[in-house]
Design an enzyme around this catalytic site. Structure first.
Site, short mmCIF file in Angstrom:
data_model
loop_
_atom_site.label_atom_id
_atom_site.label_comp_id
_atom_site.label_asym_id
_atom_site.label_seq_id
_atom_site.Cartn_x
_atom_site.Cartn_y
_atom_site.Cartn_z
N PHE A 110 83.95 -0.98 -32.95
CA PHE A 110 84.03 0.39 -33.50
C PHE A 110 85.45 0.92 -33.52
CE2 PHE A 110 84.86 3.98 -30.68
CZ PHE A 110 84.88 3.40 -29.43
N LYS A 111 86.33 0.34 -32.72
CA LYS A 111 87.73 0.78 -32.71
C LYS A 111 88.36 0.69 -34.10
CE LYS A 111 87.95 0.97 -28.06
NZ LYS A 111 86.70 0.39 -27.55
N ASP A 112 87.82 -0.20 -34.94
CA ASP A 112 88.38 -0.37 -36.28
C ASP A 112 88.33 0.92 -37.10
OD1 ASP A 112 89.03 -3.10 -36.15
OD2 ASP A 112 86.98 -3.69 -36.60
N LEU A 115 91.32 2.76 -35.99
CA LEU A 115 92.59 2.02 -36.00
C LEU A 115 92.95 1.44 -37.37
CD1 LEU A 115 92.45 0.56 -32.43
CD2 LEU A 115 94.25 2.00 -33.37
#
Ligand SMILES: *Cc1c(COP(=O)(O)O)cnc(C)c1O
Length: 484
Positions: A110-112, A115
């Protein structure tokens, strides 16, 4: 213009662009929007928007020193081609609940979502300056690779990622260590995630350079946090569109939590008018947040566990500071005191009123390793779906905490990032080679693992620096010397 203020000194003000560039305030505080909560959206205005349109609506409220064109360009570049789902964050049904799938980005976590856009926000904010931008990132596994992908080869930016040696999954480690790029550095530390995060915070406080601007890709950066607010609105709107819920019906979100960034974005969504009742904070055996939400005592003087959900192996959840600041009506003196106490004694105790405010929205549950494994097994047997070890922690919490509302579980990573741990949960055995475990999982599920994970098998490791905690600051200073 909207200002951001430090949670430890509310007279320390800056614009959104400055807050994104700095990452963290010099006093160690986190930036919080001034007058947060005075503006609200009408959820009806979201229902027919695309993800990108929702992103513009939410981000333009906070980042109002970006022009319309600047912000739209950032959003387009981030969300046009990077995700394997046009929806960016689709919702599916799972058992009695729903799953918000946040793992369709370039590194399958989910960091994508934040980011992929942060590098563009940062470059836009910084375009008139001529310092080099040097990003320091602490990672519990997923932020590192997502940040490396986001920043690699971005002109004028340089990045060093610190990860805990033995504290990330083999696939996560391989993902990071195979990153190609002329501006990337990956370093493992003989310590845990909290040591990595502390190192990064210390660098901000201690290092001043006239040629190099330090910044952060961690969720302490407001440029990480705000983009995460969007998918709460998207999930809600999708369920209304699919007629799974009535418009304005309250829902709960169940969030597998580590640094408290994701769930705090949910709180922002709630304050902004997304019809959310409870935010359920799900933890693994590092259950400091469960204890805190139930008792108001934050005490890190406890054993640290290395679990099968490594991205949640955290004892100092940075973003909690923002919540405390907001819910105490911006009482910066009080927050500074709590944080000082945390630094000195590892502990702080909040007052009753503040605890009551927290409990109005937040509930908490933690899950043992065995329960996590059993959940992966049950979901596969009942729904024929593979879920990852972090999602499983949230799923377990969702089964335990029901209040009549629909529960939406945030699914934060692809199961193929944690192959042997998922496989052994299902079958009781492991494979020697992590990629053999990946192939076994593909056979079991009848689906393909994401391409970005499959292809690293045959790429050699390019980074293998391993250091002691105390040497971290020198690594950063040396790199700054080279950048000058
Ligand atoms: C980072 C991460 C989490 C925890 O999110 P926070 O914002 O740190 O609370 C949960 N699951 C996965 C897979 C992650 O990568």
């Amino acid at each position: 213009m909207k200002n951001f203020i430090s949670s430890r000194n509310k007279y320390e003000k800056c614009t959104a662009k400055e807050a994104i560039i700095k990452g963290l305030s010099k006093d160690g505080g986190l930036f919080v929007p001034e007058n947060f909560g005075t503006e609200k959206f009408d959820i009806a205005d979201f229902i027919n928007l695309s993800y990108q349109e929702m992103a513009y609506k939410v981000m333009s409220l906070f980042f109002d020193d970006f022009t319309k064109d600047e912000l739209e360009t950032c959003i387009k570049k981030a969300y046009e081609k990077n995700f394997s789902s046009d929806d960016i964050s689709p919702v599916s049904k799972i058992g009695k609940d729903y799953m918000l799938e946040l793992y369709h980005g370039p590194t399958s976590a989910f960091k994508d979502i934040a980011l992929t856009i942060l590098p563009y926000l940062l470059k836009t904010a910084y375009k008139d300056e001529n310092k080099k931008i040097y990003i320091l990132t602490a990672t519990s596994g997923d932020t590192g690779k997502a940040a490396l992908e986001g920043f690699k080869n971005v002109e004028g930016t340089y990045i060093t990622v610190f990860y805990p040696n033995k504290g990330v999954s083999l696939i996560q480690e391989k993902q990071m260590n195979t990153t190609v790029g002329n501006n990337v550095e990956v370093v493992s530390i003989n310590g845990n995630f909290d040591d990595c995060q502390k190192l990064v915070k210390t660098c901000y406080e201690k290092i001043e350079s006239s040629e190099v601007q330090l910044s952060s890709a961690n969720s302490i950066n407001i440029g990480r946090l705000i983009p995460q607010v969007v998918y709460y609105f998207k999930a809600y709107s999708d369920l209304v569109k699919k007629q799974e819920i009535e418009i304005n019906e309250k829902v709960n979100f169940v969030v597998p939590t580590g640094n408290f960034g994701n769930i705090l974005a949910g709180y922002f969504a709630k304050v902004l008018g997304c019809p959310i009742d409870k935010l359920i904070c799900a933890s693994n055996e590092n259950n400091i947040l469960t204890d805190f939400i139930k008792t108001g005592v934050y005490d890190r003087n406890r054993e640290f566990f290395t679990t099968i959900s490594p991205s949640m192996d955290i004892l100092i959840s940075s973003n909690l500071e923002r919540l405390l600041f907001i819910l105490s009506d911006y009482d910066d003196v009080k927050i500074a005191k709590y944080m000082e106490s945390l630094a000195k004694t590892g502990k702080y105790v909040i007052d009753r009123d503040l605890l009551t405010e927290i409990q109005k929205t937040f509930e908490a549950y933690y899950c043992s390793e065995e329960e996590c494994r059993a959940t992966i097994r049950d979901v596969f047997n009942e729904d024929k779906r593979l879920i990852d070890t972090h999602t499983a922690v949230a799923y377990a919490a969702s089964k335990k905490i029901r209040n009549g509302n629909k529960n939406i579980i945030l699914s934060t990573a692809s199961p193929y990032k944690f192959c042997n741990n998922v496989l052994s949960s299902l079958k009781g055995y492991r494979k020697k080679n992590e990629f053999d475990a990946m192939r076994e999982l593909e056979n079991l599920s009848g689906e393909q693992a994401p391409k970005n994970l499959k292809e690293i098998e045959n790429i050699p490791n390019l980074h293998n620096k391993n250091i002691e905690i105390k040497d971290g600051i020198n690594i950063v200073l040396e790199r700054i010397e080279k950048l000058k």
